[in-house]
Motif scaffolding. Structure first.
Motif, PDB file in Angstrom:
ATOM      1  N   PRO A 164      90.131  -4.410  -0.738  1.00 29.77           N
ATOM      2  CA  PRO A 164      89.237  -5.341  -0.020  1.00 29.77           C
ATOM      3  C   PRO A 164      87.919  -4.720   0.427  1.00 29.77           C
ATOM      4  O   PRO A 164      87.566  -4.729   1.615  1.00 29.77           O
ATOM      5  N   VAL A 165      87.167  -4.187  -0.533  1.00 28.71           N
ATOM      6  CA  VAL A 165      85.842  -3.664  -0.201  1.00 28.71           C
ATOM      7  C   VAL A 165      84.867  -4.829  -0.055  1.00 28.71           C
ATOM      8  O   VAL A 165      85.117  -5.936  -0.530  1.00 28.71           O
ATOM      9  N   THR A 166      83.749  -4.567   0.590  1.00 23.04           N
ATOM     10  CA  THR A 166      82.685  -5.563   0.682  1.00 23.04           C
ATOM     11  C   THR A 166      81.832  -5.486  -0.576  1.00 23.04           C
ATOM     12  O   THR A 166      81.446  -4.396  -1.006  1.00 23.04           O
ATOM     13  N   LEU A 167      81.541  -6.630  -1.150  1.00 24.68           N
ATOM     14  CA  LEU A 167      80.632  -6.699  -2.290  1.00 24.68           C
ATOM     15  C   LEU A 167      79.234  -6.991  -1.765  1.00 24.68           C
ATOM     16  O   LEU A 167      79.021  -7.922  -0.986  1.00 24.68           O
ATOM     17  N   ALA A 168      78.266  -6.182  -2.191  1.00 26.99           N
ATOM     18  CA  ALA A 168      76.861  -6.420  -1.849  1.00 26.99           C
ATOM     19  C   ALA A 168      76.111  -6.733  -3.130  1.00 26.99           C
ATOM     20  O   ALA A 168      76.041  -5.897  -4.039  1.00 26.99           O
ATOM     21  N   LEU A 169      75.584  -7.930  -3.212  1.00 18.92           N
ATOM     22  CA  LEU A 169      74.845  -8.360  -4.395  1.00 18.92           C
ATOM     23  C   LEU A 169      73.351  -8.198  -4.146  1.00 18.92           C
ATOM     24  O   LEU A 169      72.789  -8.826  -3.244  1.00 18.92           O
ATOM     25  N   SER A 170      72.719  -7.335  -4.927  1.00 19.99           N
ATOM     26  CA  SER A 170      71.272  -7.135  -4.817  1.00 19.99           C
ATOM     27  C   SER A 170      70.577  -8.259  -5.582  1.00 19.99           C
ATOM     28  O   SER A 170      70.350  -8.163  -6.785  1.00 19.99           O
ATOM     29  N   LEU A 171      70.233  -9.318  -4.863  1.00 18.46           N
ATOM     30  CA  LEU A 171      69.695 -10.509  -5.510  1.00 18.46           C
ATOM     31  C   LEU A 171      68.171 -10.428  -5.637  1.00 18.46           C
ATOM     32  O   LEU A 171      67.616 -10.578  -6.726  1.00 18.46           O
ATOM     33  N   HIS A 172      67.479 -10.266  -4.528  1.00 19.15           N
ATOM     34  CA  HIS A 172      66.032 -10.019  -4.472  1.00 19.15           C
ATOM     35  C   HIS A 172      65.154 -11.196  -4.880  1.00 19.15           C
ATOM     36  O   HIS A 172      63.940 -11.158  -4.660  1.00 19.15           O
ATOM     37  N   ALA A 173      65.723 -12.236  -5.467  1.00 19.73           N
ATOM     38  CA  ALA A 173      64.962 -13.447  -5.787  1.00 19.73           C
ATOM     39  C   ALA A 173      65.957 -14.575  -6.025  1.00 19.73           C
ATOM     40  O   ALA A 173      67.011 -14.358  -6.624  1.00 19.73           O
ATOM     41  N   PRO A 174      65.623 -15.808  -5.588  1.00 21.74           N
ATOM     42  CA  PRO A 174      66.547 -16.920  -5.766  1.00 21.74           C
ATOM     43  C   PRO A 174      66.303 -17.718  -7.037  1.00 21.74           C
ATOM     44  O   PRO A 174      67.050 -18.662  -7.328  1.00 21.74           O
ATOM     45  N   ASP A 175      65.253 -17.367  -7.784  1.00 23.37           N
ATOM     46  CA  ASP A 175      64.896 -18.115  -8.989  1.00 23.37           C
ATOM     47  C   ASP A 175      64.859 -17.164 -10.187  1.00 23.37           C
ATOM     48  O   ASP A 175      64.471 -16.006 -10.080  1.00 23.37           O
ATOM     49  N   ASP A 176      65.244 -17.689 -11.348  1.00 24.65           N
ATOM     50  CA  ASP A 176      65.333 -16.857 -12.548  1.00 24.65           C
ATOM     51  C   ASP A 176      63.974 -16.311 -12.981  1.00 24.65           C
ATOM     52  O   ASP A 176      63.891 -15.182 -13.465  1.00 24.65           O
ATOM     53  N   GLU A 177      62.928 -17.078 -12.809  1.00 28.79           N
ATOM     54  CA  GLU A 177      61.615 -16.626 -13.276  1.00 28.79           C
ATOM     55  C   GLU A 177      61.229 -15.302 -12.629  1.00 28.79           C
ATOM     56  O   GLU A 177      60.821 -14.350 -13.318  1.00 28.79           O
ATOM     57  N   LEU A 178      61.356 -15.225 -11.304  1.00 30.02           N
ATOM     58  CA  LEU A 178      60.998 -13.983 -10.621  1.00 30.02           C
ATOM     59  C   LEU A 178      62.071 -12.924 -10.789  1.00 30.02           C
ATOM     60  O   LEU A 178      61.759 -11.741 -10.995  1.00 30.02           O
ATOM     61  N   ARG A 179      63.327 -13.316 -10.722  1.00 26.67           N
ATOM     62  CA  ARG A 179      64.390 -12.303 -10.809  1.00 26.67           C
ATOM     63  C   ARG A 179      64.416 -11.634 -12.182  1.00 26.67           C
ATOM     64  O   ARG A 179      64.792 -10.467 -12.299  1.00 26.67           O
ATOM     65  N   ASN A 180      64.026 -12.347 -13.226  1.00 26.67           N
ATOM     66  CA  ASN A 180      63.932 -11.723 -14.552  1.00 26.67           C
ATOM     67  C   ASN A 180      62.980 -10.529 -14.516  1.00 26.67           C
ATOM     68  O   ASN A 180      63.183  -9.534 -15.223  1.00 26.67           O
ATOM     69  N   GLU A 181      61.953 -10.620 -13.686  1.00 26.77           N
ATOM     70  CA  GLU A 181      60.985  -9.528 -13.567  1.00 26.77           C
ATOM     71  C   GLU A 181      61.484  -8.423 -12.654  1.00 26.77           C
ATOM     72  O   GLU A 181      61.353  -7.232 -12.975  1.00 26.77           O
ATOM     73  N   LEU A 182      62.071  -8.806 -11.516  1.00 26.85           N
ATOM     74  CA  LEU A 182      62.490  -7.821 -10.528  1.00 26.85           C
ATOM     75  C   LEU A 182      63.795  -7.126 -10.896  1.00 26.85           C
ATOM     76  O   LEU A 182      63.985  -5.938 -10.595  1.00 26.85           O
ATOM     77  N   VAL A 183      64.708  -7.867 -11.509  1.00 28.31           N
ATOM     78  CA  VAL A 183      66.040  -7.343 -11.850  1.00 28.31           C
ATOM     79  C   VAL A 183      66.314  -7.724 -13.305  1.00 28.31           C
ATOM     80  O   VAL A 183      66.883  -8.780 -13.592  1.00 28.31           O
ATOM     81  N   PRO A 184      65.906  -6.892 -14.251  1.00 30.21           N
ATOM     82  CA  PRO A 184      65.938  -7.273 -15.667  1.00 30.21           C
ATOM     83  C   PRO A 184      67.298  -7.728 -16.190  1.00 30.21           C
ATOM     84  O   PRO A 184      67.349  -8.516 -17.141  1.00 30.21           O
ATOM     85  N   ILE A 185      68.402  -7.283 -15.564  1.00 31.08           N
ATOM     86  CA  ILE A 185      69.720  -7.719 -16.031  1.00 31.08           C
ATOM     87  C   ILE A 185      69.868  -9.225 -15.867  1.00 31.08           C
ATOM     88  O   ILE A 185      70.744  -9.854 -16.477  1.00 31.08           O
ATOM     89  N   ASN A 186      68.986  -9.847 -15.074  1.00 37.35           N
ATOM     90  CA  ASN A 186      69.044 -11.294 -14.873  1.00 37.35           C
ATOM     91  C   ASN A 186      68.785 -12.063 -16.157  1.00 37.35           C
ATOM     92  O   ASN A 186      69.173 -13.230 -16.287  1.00 37.35           O
ATOM     93  N   THR A 187      68.128 -11.433 -17.130  1.00 40.54           N
ATOM     94  CA  THR A 187      67.924 -12.112 -18.413  1.00 40.54           C
ATOM     95  C   THR A 187      69.239 -12.268 -19.160  1.00 40.54           C
ATOM     96  O   THR A 187      69.328 -13.057 -20.103  1.00 40.54           O
ATOM     97  N   ARG A 188      70.254 -11.519 -18.738  1.00 36.79           N
ATOM     98  CA  ARG A 188      71.593 -11.639 -19.340  1.00 36.79           C
ATOM     99  C   ARG A 188      72.522 -12.482 -18.475  1.00 36.79           C
ATOM    100  O   ARG A 188      73.309 -13.278 -18.984  1.00 36.79           O
ATOM    101  N   PHE A 189      72.454 -12.263 -17.163  1.00 42.89           N
ATOM    102  CA  PHE A 189      73.278 -13.025 -16.224  1.00 42.89           C
ATOM    103  C   PHE A 189      72.338 -13.694 -15.229  1.00 42.89           C
ATOM    104  O   PHE A 189      71.718 -13.022 -14.406  1.00 42.89           O
ATOM    105  N   SER A 190      72.234 -15.008 -15.294  1.00 39.21           N
ATOM    106  CA  SER A 190      71.267 -15.749 -14.483  1.00 39.21           C
ATOM    107  C   SER A 190      71.640 -15.719 -13.009  1.00 39.21           C
ATOM    108  O   SER A 190      72.745 -15.309 -12.630  1.00 39.21           O
ATOM    109  N   VAL A 191      70.712 -16.188 -12.173  1.00 35.93           N
ATOM    110  CA  VAL A 191      70.981 -16.298 -10.747  1.00 35.93           C
ATOM    111  C   VAL A 191      72.245 -17.122 -10.509  1.00 35.93           C
ATOM    112  O   VAL A 191      73.125 -16.726  -9.725  1.00 35.93           O
ATOM    113  N   ALA A 192      72.352 -18.257 -11.177  1.00 37.70           N
ATOM    114  CA  ALA A 192      73.516 -19.126 -10.969  1.00 37.70           C
ATOM    115  C   ALA A 192      74.815 -18.427 -11.350  1.00 37.70           C
ATOM    116  O   ALA A 192      75.804 -18.476 -10.601  1.00 37.70           O
TER     117      ALA A 192
END
Length: 380
Positions: free
Chosen positions: A244-272
């Motif tokens: 039962p560890v705590t999961l911390a998700l480094s999101l940094h943006a709520p929309d795919d357009e910006l998160r694709n730039e800030l967190v490139p793995i978002n192009t593979r796994f979307s915000v949703a």
């Protein structure tokens, strides 16, 4: 890479010490790489009685001993063989920087092959937190992150990860950190690297940290936080581990357009997809998820993005998530900088107005290159 903080009081550099020579191949096998039954097998392979495995575990995890001369219950004739075979040196300190009157200590370590990693010990009145690295470098390529700018060198071994925590525990035990002897109560996998990209070693390290003494450090799994930029399959796998560890998700943006730039793995796994996986983790474990959100001026700190973030999180339900806003610790020469305090306050207000619990992390370590990867970049 730092937990919540008191006001900094200045930093000082401790003396440079001997650096380990560069090498090749895998890290040497260490007791912390092995489960208790595996330790017995190795000791017997060395031609020694099986109970020596428990004695070594007691020295390493229980007594926090790293000097063979102190292991007086081991026969002198066998001591060198046991230590060489089970407790090889893994991390060589290159530099330690201190702040907050010595209660924040950032250490740059050189691994056996010359790779550089960092850990941070942060002592508070009610707890001691260790921030540890899981990879030498990082392959996630987030442009605002000092570690991401350097790329990935290699995964760390289970024992290399554990040794960062044990080294901190030794420093506390020996009174090297102001405030008297204490124990490490919290570990956050928020140092260099993407923990879930080194999944097997990280999960094994968590098991060593939480195993009862002397098999491990005897920590509570609830005091351990594993961070990820959103490796969806691994998040789902972690939910099945029964830890039962705590999961911390480094999101940094709520929309795919910006998160694709800030967190490139978002192009593979979307915000949703990523947020769905985090919610699934909560649903299976009952552990509230932390959403990490680095506040960057005029990049992701607009009021409308706070509203969108609240919508994204609340549509999955209530009570499952907490937002941790992080004032960006900028790296030298970077265009990325911390948000204006007024914008930060408005971001918090909008999230809380929509029922999303939110805190702002007061980052320790700015004056000691506090962002993960900064010290390694300077030394390397």
């Amino acid at each position: 890479m730092a937990d919540a903080a008191d006001a900094a009081t200045g930093a000082r550099s401790l003396p440079l010490v001997f650096e380990a020579p560069r090498g090749r191949g895998k890290p040497p096998r260490h007791l912390a790489d092995l489960a208790p039954d595996e330790r017995v097998v190795v000791v017997e392979e060395l031609g020694l009685p099986r109970f020596r495995a428990r004695q070594l575990s007691t020295h390493y995890f229980g007594r926090l001993v790293d000097d063979p001369a102190e292991m007086t219950d081991l026969p002198a004739a066998q001591r060198a063989q046991l230590v060489a075979g089970m407790l090889p040196a893994l991390l060589t300190p290159v530099r330690t920087l201190e702040a907050d009157r010595g209660t924040t200590r950032k250490t740059l370590w050189r691994l056996f092959d010359g790779a550089l990693v960092e850990s941070v010990l942060m002592r508070y009145p009610d707890r001691v937190t260790m921030c540890v690295s899981s990879q030498a470098g990082c392959g996630m390529a987030c442009p605002f992150c000092a570690t991401g700018q350097g790329g990935l060198q290699r995964n760390m071994s289970t024992a290399e990860i554990v040794e960062q925590v044990v080294a901190g525990a030794r420093a506390l035990h020996r009174g090297e950190v102001p405030g008297g002897p204490a124990r490490v109560s919290n570990v956050v996998f928020m140092g260099m690297g993407e923990p879930l990209a080194n999944y097997k070693a990280v999960v094994a390290a968590v098991r060593r940290l939480t195993a009862p003494a002397p098999e491990g450090l005897g920590m509570s799994a609830r005091g351990i936080t594993v961070s990820t930029v959103g490796l969806v399959p691994r998040i789902k796998q972690l939910a099945t581990e029964g830890i039962p560890v705590t999961l911390a998700l480094s999101l940094h943006a709520p929309d795919d357009e910006l998160r694709n730039e800030l967190v490139p793995i978002n192009t593979r796994f979307s915000v949703a997809e990523t947020v769905d996986a985090a919610y699934e983790y909560f649903a299976k474990t009952g552990r509230r998820v932390s959403i990490e959100y680095a506040m960057m001026r005029d990049i992701n700190d607009q009021a409308w993005r706070a509203d969108l973030l609240a919508d994204v999180l609340r549509e999955r339900g209530h009570g499952w998530v907490h937002v941790n806003l992080i004032p960006l610790n900028p790296t030298p020469g970077s265009k990325w900088t911390a948000s204006d305090p007024a914008d930060e306050r408005e971001f918090v207000r909008r999230l809380e107005a929509r029922g999303v619990p939110t805190t702002v992390r007061d980052t320790r370590g700015r004056e000691i290159d506090g962002a993960c990867g900064q010290l390694a970049a300077v030394e390397g």
